[in-house]
Design a protein around this motif. Structure first.
Motif, PDB file in Angstrom:
ATOM      1  N   LEU A   1     -35.899  44.057  68.589  1.00  0.00           N
ATOM      2  CA  LEU A   1     -34.625  43.365  68.347  1.00  0.00           C
ATOM      3  C   LEU A   1     -33.607  44.338  67.762  1.00  0.00           C
ATOM      4  O   LEU A   1     -32.484  44.460  68.256  1.00  0.00           O
TER       5      LEU A   1
ATOM      6  N   LEU B   1     -43.397  44.547  65.872  1.00  0.00           N
ATOM      7  CA  LEU B   1     -43.046  45.038  67.209  1.00  0.00           C
ATOM      8  C   LEU B   1     -41.781  44.363  67.723  1.00  0.00           C
ATOM      9  O   LEU B   1     -40.832  45.003  68.178  1.00  0.00           O
ATOM     10  N   VAL B   2     -41.774  43.025  67.628  1.00  0.00           N
ATOM     11  CA  VAL B   2     -40.638  42.281  68.160  1.00  0.00           C
ATOM     12  C   VAL B   2     -39.390  42.535  67.332  1.00  0.00           C
ATOM     13  O   VAL B   2     -38.298  42.742  67.866  1.00  0.00           O
ATOM     14  N   PHE B   3     -39.566  42.564  65.991  1.00  0.00           N
ATOM     15  CA  PHE B   3     -38.418  42.849  65.131  1.00  0.00           C
ATOM     16  C   PHE B   3     -37.837  44.219  65.449  1.00  0.00           C
ATOM     17  O   PHE B   3     -36.630  44.407  65.495  1.00  0.00           O
TER      18      PHE B   3
ATOM     19  N   MET C   1     -48.357  42.759  62.956  1.00  0.00           N
ATOM     20  CA  MET C   1     -48.092  43.892  63.845  1.00  0.00           C
ATOM     21  C   MET C   1     -47.168  43.468  64.987  1.00  0.00           C
ATOM     22  O   MET C   1     -46.177  44.118  65.287  1.00  0.00           O
ATOM     23  N   ALA C   2     -47.542  42.325  65.594  1.00  0.00           N
ATOM     24  CA  ALA C   2     -46.725  41.845  66.710  1.00  0.00           C
ATOM     25  C   ALA C   2     -45.309  41.526  66.233  1.00  0.00           C
ATOM     26  O   ALA C   2     -44.323  41.828  66.901  1.00  0.00           O
ATOM     27  N   GLY C   3     -45.271  40.936  65.022  1.00  0.00           N
ATOM     28  CA  GLY C   3     -43.970  40.600  64.450  1.00  0.00           C
ATOM     29  C   GLY C   3     -43.112  41.840  64.294  1.00  0.00           C
ATOM     30  O   GLY C   3     -41.951  41.873  64.701  1.00  0.00           O
TER      31      GLY C   3
END
Lengths: 197, 434
Positions: free
Chosen positions: A10, A5-7, A1-3
């Motif tokens: 970006l 979010l960051v992707f 989920m966090a991944g």
């Protein structure tokens, strides 16, 4: 989920990069500059990135140049006490005598100039052909330009990095005209680096 | 009637005079044998260096993560942080850094015409990405500001828990304020109050020097004061590392609850195991949580109300608003002292009405954004209160995901780590287990 979010962020930021526009560079608008001298001291570099430029096409080649000579000069000589420039960065060369008038050319020695703008202020009394610019071989392009922060006229702005220079409006007309002549390679080179207004 | 005509005539004459004065520059002479030169301007320095920085950032992040997670080598992490301090700190003089890049991202979102460099985007996102999977390894050994404080954290005292909780809210407030000021194009707070840039450059204004060196002095006794209680980027990293799939652990395998690591974290980021709550504790905890949940909208509302009062004071930092106020005071005869800015304004003959209009619209922007800041701070406080009211359930000594910077100082104190390194045979060689 966090991944994700960051992707996602970006992708968002990359998409937000205003198309293919150029990155920004700091520059000062010479039409707004008052020659307050902050440029010489406020820059984070020990030697300011701001330097004086001479627009020869606006220059009157005056004998008694108000940008070169201190208003309280003793004599019209190149002695230091007569000069406006604190570092002697203006080189005065005799060109020609015409109809009893002596004409001199004033060139800025880029290495000696500290960007204090004293000559700019003096020249503004006459033609205003001397003007300050941020030199982009020196400028480190700080996030928040320290000079911009201290500029009383808020003359600093961000320009596209391909054309990071500004001319006075009057000078721009003159240089654009001059650059029409294919032999004027220097004028063409200059105008190519200028954001036009 | 006559008088009025006279005034108009005088005006016309004045305008004509002024116009002719502007048009009549001393003509550039027509020399017989001397072409008029054109001054040359230098080109732009290439962006190659920026991409070198990006590559170094990526390499440093990979190394830091590898050394924190796989080899668990405190020594390597420390050496890497020295290298980062050297390059990103003293060579690149603290620019470019992900902390400041936060503002560039905010500007790219809210400021029309601002184009964010690709390197700034990467600098902002890369450490976040790593934190979302591996925790704050960026803070451990890549950030030059962290490295300075890591080196100087010699005698850290424990900050009382309650104070730690209160102070750890500041980074979120700072983040909100920095975003607002960047979004309005007023100031880059994070860069302006960067604590160690004066040290990196050995140069800077009085604010920077005083703030930086007092932060450094404080860091001798309170571990990483900037990282823990100010750094706005660390706030985002802390939140993301809560979701990290892999986060550093104190023991290499399992915790034996020997309590040896309990007090070793200079940053107060080790949480002890939670004790089994008694039924009355459980009931009280539930009641507290219910109250906090019910009160949290009220908290947000209170801070939003506070925000409505903040627009004015915050907008006073904007140079346009400052100038407008100065001009207004001068017009009303309230002050005789002119500033550089007001003199320049008058010399430029810019219409006063235009300045006032610009200042008013900037003030209105600040009014809106200050309420947003209030809501943001309210949310942060509410979330903090809720998280404090929730009982954490853990059986081991674990790093606090928010605060842990993955520096690896605690590894050495774990008996299991010493076994892993082959220094001892059983935990009993070090500690008597109860």
């Amino acid at each position: 989920m966090a991944g994700a979010l960051v992707f996602g962020s970006l992708a968002g930021f990359l998409g937000g990069r205003k198309g293919k526009a150029d990155e920004n560079r700091w520059q000062l608008d010479p039409d707004k500059c008052m020659g307050c001298s902050n440029c010489a001291t406020a820059c984070v570099l020990d030697e300011s990135a701001v330097k004086c430029l001479q627009c020869f096409d606006m220059c009157g080649y005056c004998d008694i140049c108000t940008g070169y000579f201190d208003p309280n000069y003793n004599a019209l000589t190149t002695a230091a006490e007569n000069q406006m420039c604190p570092t002697g960065a203006i080189i005065r060369n005799f060109v020609e005598e015409k109809a009893g008038q002596r004409f001199y050319e004033y060139t800025i020695d880029e290495k000696t100039c500290i960007g204090c703008g004293k000559c700019v202020k003096g020249c503004a009394l006459m033609n205003g052909s001397l003007y300050l610019q941020v030199m982009h071989d020196r400028c480190v392009n700080c996030n928040e330009c320290a000079i911009a922060q201290s500029c009383p006229t808020q003359a600093f702005l961000r320009l596209p990095s391909e054309k990071p220079y500004l001319l006075k409006k009057l000078a721009q007309t003159l240089i654009v005209n001059k650059a029409r002549d294919p032999k004027q390679t220097e004028a063409r080179a200059l105008i190519n680096k200028v954001t036009r207004r | 009637m006559n008088g009025r005509n006279g005034t108009i005539a005088l005006g016309v004459v004045l305008v004509l005079l002024l116009g002719s004065a502007l048009a009549e520059l001393i003509p550039t002479p027509d020399f017989s044998n001397h072409p008029i030169p054109t001054a040359a301007v230098p080109g732009t320095t290439s962006a190659a260096r920026e991409y070198l920085d990006v590559a170094l950032l990526a390499v440093a992040l990979v190394l830091a993560t590898y050394w924190a997670h796989r080899t668990r080598s405190r020594r390597n992490l420390f050496l890497l942080s020295l290298a980062s301090l050297f390059w990103f700190g003293f060579v690149r003089q603290g620019c470019i850094c992900p902390i400041g890049a936060t503002q560039n991202v905010a500007m790219a979102v809210w400021q029309p015409g601002y184009v964010i460099p690709l390197s700034a985007v990467i600098f902002f996102v890369l450490p976040l990405l790593v934190a979302a999977f591996f925790g704050r390894t960026f803070c451990a050994a890549v950030c030059p500001l962290g490295a300075v404080q890591e080196v100087t954290a010699v005698r850290s005292v424990r900050v009382p828990r309650w104070l730690d909780h209160v102070l750890s809210l500041i980074p979120f407030v700072y983040l909100g304020a920095a975003v607002i000021f960047a979004a309005t194009g007023t100031a880059m707070l994070i860069c302006r109050y960067d604590p160690f840039v004066a040290l990196f450059r050995w140069n800077g204004n009085a604010n920077m020097v005083i703030f930086g060196f007092s932060m450094l002095a404080l860091g001798l006794f309170v571990g990483r004061p900037y990282c823990r209680f100010l750094c706005p980027y660390g706030a985002i990293l802390g939140v993301l590392s809560k979701f990290a799939r892999w986060h550093v652990r104190i023991p290499p395998d399992r915790c034996i609850n020997c309590r040896l690591c309990e007090d070793v974290c200079p940053y107060g980021a080790i949480d002890p195991p939670s004790s089994a709550p008694s039924p009355t504790d459980v009931a009280r905890g539930r009641r507290q949580l219910a109250i906090v949940l019910l009160a949290s909208p009220l908290v947000v509302l209170c801070f939003a109300a506070l925000g409505t009062q903040l627009g004015g004071p915050l907008s006073k930092l904007d140079p346009e608003v400052q100038l407008a106020e100065q001009i207004r005071r001068e017009e009303l005869g309230l002050t005789k002292i002119t500033t550089d800015a007001s003199e320049a304004f008058r010399a430029a003959r810019r219409p006063v009405a235009e300045l006032y209009a610009a200042a008013v619209s900037q003030r209105e922007r600040f009014d809106r954004l200050a309420v947003a800041l209030g809501i943001w701070v309210g949310l942060v406080v509410a979330v903090k209160l809720i998280s404090l009211s929730m009982r954490s359930r853990q059986s081991d000594y674990e790093p606090n995901r928010n605060g842990c910077v993955s520096c690896g100082r605690c590894y050495w104190y774990c008996p299991n780590e010493q076994i892993r390194l082959g220094l001892i045979q059983t935990p009993e060689d070090l500690v008597k287990l109860q």
